[in-house]
Scaffold this motif. Structure first.
Motif, mmCIF file in Angstrom:
data_model
loop_
_atom_site.group_PDB
_atom_site.id
_atom_site.type_symbol
_atom_site.label_atom_id
_atom_site.label_comp_id
_atom_site.label_asym_id
_atom_site.label_seq_id
_atom_site.Cartn_x
_atom_site.Cartn_y
_atom_site.Cartn_z
ATOM 1 N N GLN A 124 -117.355 -16.152 52.348
ATOM 2 C CA GLN A 124 -116.830 -17.206 51.480
ATOM 3 C C GLN A 124 -117.081 -16.880 50.011
ATOM 4 O OE1 GLN A 124 -114.524 -19.059 52.823
ATOM 5 N NE2 GLN A 124 -115.435 -21.065 52.528
ATOM 6 N N ARG A 125 -118.276 -16.419 49.702
ATOM 7 C CA ARG A 125 -118.608 -16.117 48.312
ATOM 8 C C ARG A 125 -117.809 -14.923 47.799
ATOM 9 N NH1 ARG A 125 -118.127 -17.583 44.174
ATOM 10 N NH2 ARG A 125 -119.058 -16.394 42.518
ATOM 11 N N SER A 126 -117.618 -13.931 48.653
ATOM 12 C CA SER A 126 -116.824 -12.776 48.272
ATOM 13 C C SER A 126 -115.386 -13.198 47.969
ATOM 14 C CB SER A 126 -116.846 -11.741 49.398
ATOM 15 O OG SER A 126 -115.969 -10.685 49.118
ATOM 16 N N HIS A 127 -114.858 -14.054 48.825
ATOM 17 C CA HIS A 127 -113.487 -14.541 48.630
ATOM 18 C C HIS A 127 -113.396 -15.388 47.359
ATOM 19 C CE1 HIS A 127 -109.453 -15.697 49.605
ATOM 20 N NE2 HIS A 127 -109.765 -16.962 49.784
ATOM 21 N N ALA A 128 -114.391 -16.248 47.142
ATOM 22 C CA ALA A 128 -114.387 -17.082 45.937
ATOM 23 C C ALA A 128 -114.446 -16.217 44.685
ATOM 24 C CB ALA A 128 -115.557 -18.062 45.970
ATOM 25 N N ASN A 129 -115.269 -15.158 44.721
ATOM 26 C CA ASN A 129 -115.366 -14.276 43.569
ATOM 27 C C ASN A 129 -114.031 -13.578 43.310
ATOM 28 O OD1 ASN A 129 -116.084 -11.399 42.358
ATOM 29 N ND2 ASN A 129 -117.638 -12.871 41.690
ATOM 30 N N LEU A 130 -113.349 -13.208 44.379
ATOM 31 C CA LEU A 130 -112.014 -12.614 44.220
ATOM 32 C C LEU A 130 -111.087 -13.603 43.530
ATOM 33 C CD1 LEU A 130 -109.830 -10.406 44.880
ATOM 34 C CD2 LEU A 130 -109.415 -11.706 46.976
ATOM 35 N N LEU A 131 -111.085 -14.847 44.013
ATOM 36 C CA LEU A 131 -110.190 -15.856 43.443
ATOM 37 C C LEU A 131 -110.543 -16.182 41.989
ATOM 38 C CD1 LEU A 131 -109.851 -18.280 46.489
ATOM 39 C CD2 LEU A 131 -108.266 -16.487 45.750
ATOM 40 N N GLU A 132 -111.813 -16.053 41.633
ATOM 41 C CA GLU A 132 -112.233 -16.294 40.256
ATOM 42 C C GLU A 132 -111.729 -15.205 39.308
ATOM 43 O OE1 GLU A 132 -116.448 -16.341 40.730
ATOM 44 O OE2 GLU A 132 -116.433 -18.267 41.787
ATOM 45 N N ASN A 133 -111.619 -13.985 39.801
ATOM 46 C CA ASN A 133 -111.235 -12.850 38.957
ATOM 47 C C ASN A 133 -109.763 -12.467 39.066
ATOM 48 O OD1 ASN A 133 -113.769 -11.515 37.612
ATOM 49 N ND2 ASN A 133 -114.420 -12.239 39.619
ATOM 50 N N MET A 134 -109.104 -12.960 40.092
ATOM 51 C CA MET A 134 -107.737 -12.545 40.379
ATOM 52 C C MET A 134 -106.710 -12.950 39.303
ATOM 53 S SD MET A 134 -105.997 -12.922 44.127
ATOM 54 C CE MET A 134 -104.881 -14.279 43.945
ATOM 55 N N PRO A 135 -106.708 -14.204 38.817
ATOM 56 C CA PRO A 135 -105.648 -14.575 37.867
ATOM 57 C C PRO A 135 -105.609 -13.730 36.610
ATOM 58 C CG PRO A 135 -106.762 -16.529 38.698
ATOM 59 C CD PRO A 135 -107.553 -15.346 39.178
ATOM 60 N N GLN A 136 -106.769 -13.565 35.964
ATOM 61 C CA GLN A 136 -106.743 -12.795 34.720
ATOM 62 C C GLN A 136 -106.434 -11.330 34.976
ATOM 63 O OE1 GLN A 136 -109.541 -14.376 35.854
ATOM 64 N NE2 GLN A 136 -111.374 -13.190 35.436
ATOM 65 N N THR A 137 -106.859 -10.806 36.117
ATOM 66 C CA THR A 137 -106.565 -9.409 36.425
ATOM 67 C C THR A 137 -105.074 -9.207 36.643
ATOM 68 O OG1 THR A 137 -108.760 -9.154 37.385
ATOM 69 C CG2 THR A 137 -107.132 -7.489 37.960
ATOM 70 N N MET A 138 -104.447 -10.133 37.335
ATOM 71 C CA MET A 138 -103.002 -10.036 37.550
ATOM 72 C C MET A 138 -102.249 -10.123 36.220
ATOM 73 S SD MET A 138 -102.814 -12.452 40.943
ATOM 74 C CE MET A 138 -101.041 -12.413 41.174
ATOM 75 N N ILE A 139 -102.651 -11.060 35.374
ATOM 76 C CA ILE A 139 -101.974 -11.235 34.079
ATOM 77 C C ILE A 139 -102.207 -10.022 33.187
ATOM 78 C CG2 ILE A 139 -101.979 -12.601 31.952
ATOM 79 C CD1 ILE A 139 -102.480 -15.061 33.792
ATOM 80 N N MET A 140 -103.447 -9.532 33.161
ATOM 81 C CA MET A 140 -103.730 -8.350 32.335
ATOM 82 C C MET A 140 -102.919 -7.151 32.816
ATOM 83 S SD MET A 140 -107.805 -8.479 31.342
ATOM 84 C CE MET A 140 -108.407 -8.402 33.013
ATOM 85 N N SER A 141 -102.785 -6.999 34.136
ATOM 86 C CA SER A 141 -101.992 -5.887 34.674
ATOM 87 C C SER A 141 -100.542 -5.994 34.233
ATOM 88 C CB SER A 141 -102.060 -5.877 36.202
ATOM 89 O OG SER A 141 -103.355 -5.609 36.652
ATOM 90 N N LEU A 142 -99.980 -7.176 34.373
ATOM 91 C CA LEU A 142 -98.565 -7.364 34.026
ATOM 92 C C LEU A 142 -98.317 -7.158 32.537
ATOM 93 C CD1 LEU A 142 -97.831 -10.425 36.323
ATOM 94 C CD2 LEU A 142 -96.967 -8.088 36.630
ATOM 95 N N PHE A 143 -99.246 -7.620 31.698
ATOM 96 C CA PHE A 143 -99.065 -7.459 30.257
ATOM 97 C C PHE A 143 -99.309 -6.011 29.824
ATOM 98 C CE2 PHE A 143 -100.629 -7.643 25.842
ATOM 99 C CZ PHE A 143 -99.457 -8.103 25.241
ATOM 100 N N ALA A 144 -100.415 -5.433 30.258
ATOM 101 C CA ALA A 144 -100.730 -4.055 29.875
ATOM 102 C C ALA A 144 -99.663 -3.099 30.383
ATOM 103 C CB ALA A 144 -102.104 -3.650 30.411
ATOM 104 N N GLY A 145 -99.076 -3.413 31.534
ATOM 105 C CA GLY A 145 -98.049 -2.566 32.116
ATOM 106 C C GLY A 145 -96.778 -2.486 31.290
#
Length: 149
Positions: free
Chosen positions: A67-88
Motif C-alpha cells: 500500500q505504501r509503495s503504491h501510495a508513493n507512486l501515486l504521490e510522484n506520478m502526476p508531476q513526473t508525467m507532466i515533466m515528461s510531456l513538457f520536457a519531451g
C-alpha cells in the motif's frame, strides 16, 4: 476552431511512457495491493493494517508495504508525467529515456518494498534511483522553459 500542435520526432515515445506505461504500472501496483488485502485480513475501507496487526501478521506487514509503495507512486506520478510531456517538447529522446528509467526504478522500489525481508521497508531503497530520474526530468523542464523565454 481547429488547433494545430507540432511536436518533435520521437515525441510518441514520450507519450507512450508518460500516458501508456506509467498508468499501467499504477494499475499493476494497485492490483498487487488488492491481492494482498485478503490474506492480511484488512477490511475495506481501512487503507492499512494497524501497527499491531502488522507486528503480529507478516501478511499484514506485506500489505502495508504494498500500500505504501503504491501510495508513493501515486504521490510522484502526476508531476513526473507532466515533466515528461513538457520536457519531451524539446528533448523527446532524453525525456522518454528518463521516464522509462523512472519506471524501472519504480518497479525495483515496489519489489524491494514488498518482497524484501529488510526491516522497516528498507528494501525499497534499492529503487530510490527514481529520484535521479525525476531530477533529470526537472532539469530538462527548466532548460525547455529557458529556451522559451
Amino acid at each position: 476552431m481547429v488547433y494545430t500542435l507540432t511536436v518533435p520526432d520521437n515525441y510518441g515515445y514520450v507519450v507512450f511512457v508518460a500516458l501508456g506505461l506509467t498508468p499501467l504500472l499504477a494499475f499493476a501496483q494497485g492490483n498487487v495491493s488488492g491481492l494482498l488485502r485478503k490474506p492480511a485480513k484488512v477490511p475495506y475501507p481501512n487503507p492499512y493494517a494497524s501497527e499491531q496487526q502488522a507486528k503480529e501478521n507478516q501478511a499484514a506487514y506485506k500489505f502495508n508495504c504494498a500500500q505504501r509503495s503504491h501510495a508513493n507512486l501515486l504521490e510522484n506520478m502526476p508531476q513526473t508525467m507532466i515533466m515528461s510531456l513538457f520536457a519531451g517538447l524539446e528533448y523527446p529522446t532524453a525525456a522518454a529515456a528518463l521516464g522509462a528509467g523512472w519506471l524501472v526504478f519504480r518497479i525495483i522500489y515496489a519489489y524491494g518494498y514488498i518482497q524484501s525481508q529488510k526491516p522497516h521497508g528498507k528494501g525499497r531503497l534499492n529503487g530510490s534511483g527514481f529520484w535521479l530520474m525525476q531530477a533529470g526530468l526537472w532539469g530538462l523542464c527548466c532548460a525547455t522553459a529557458l529556451k522559451m523565454i
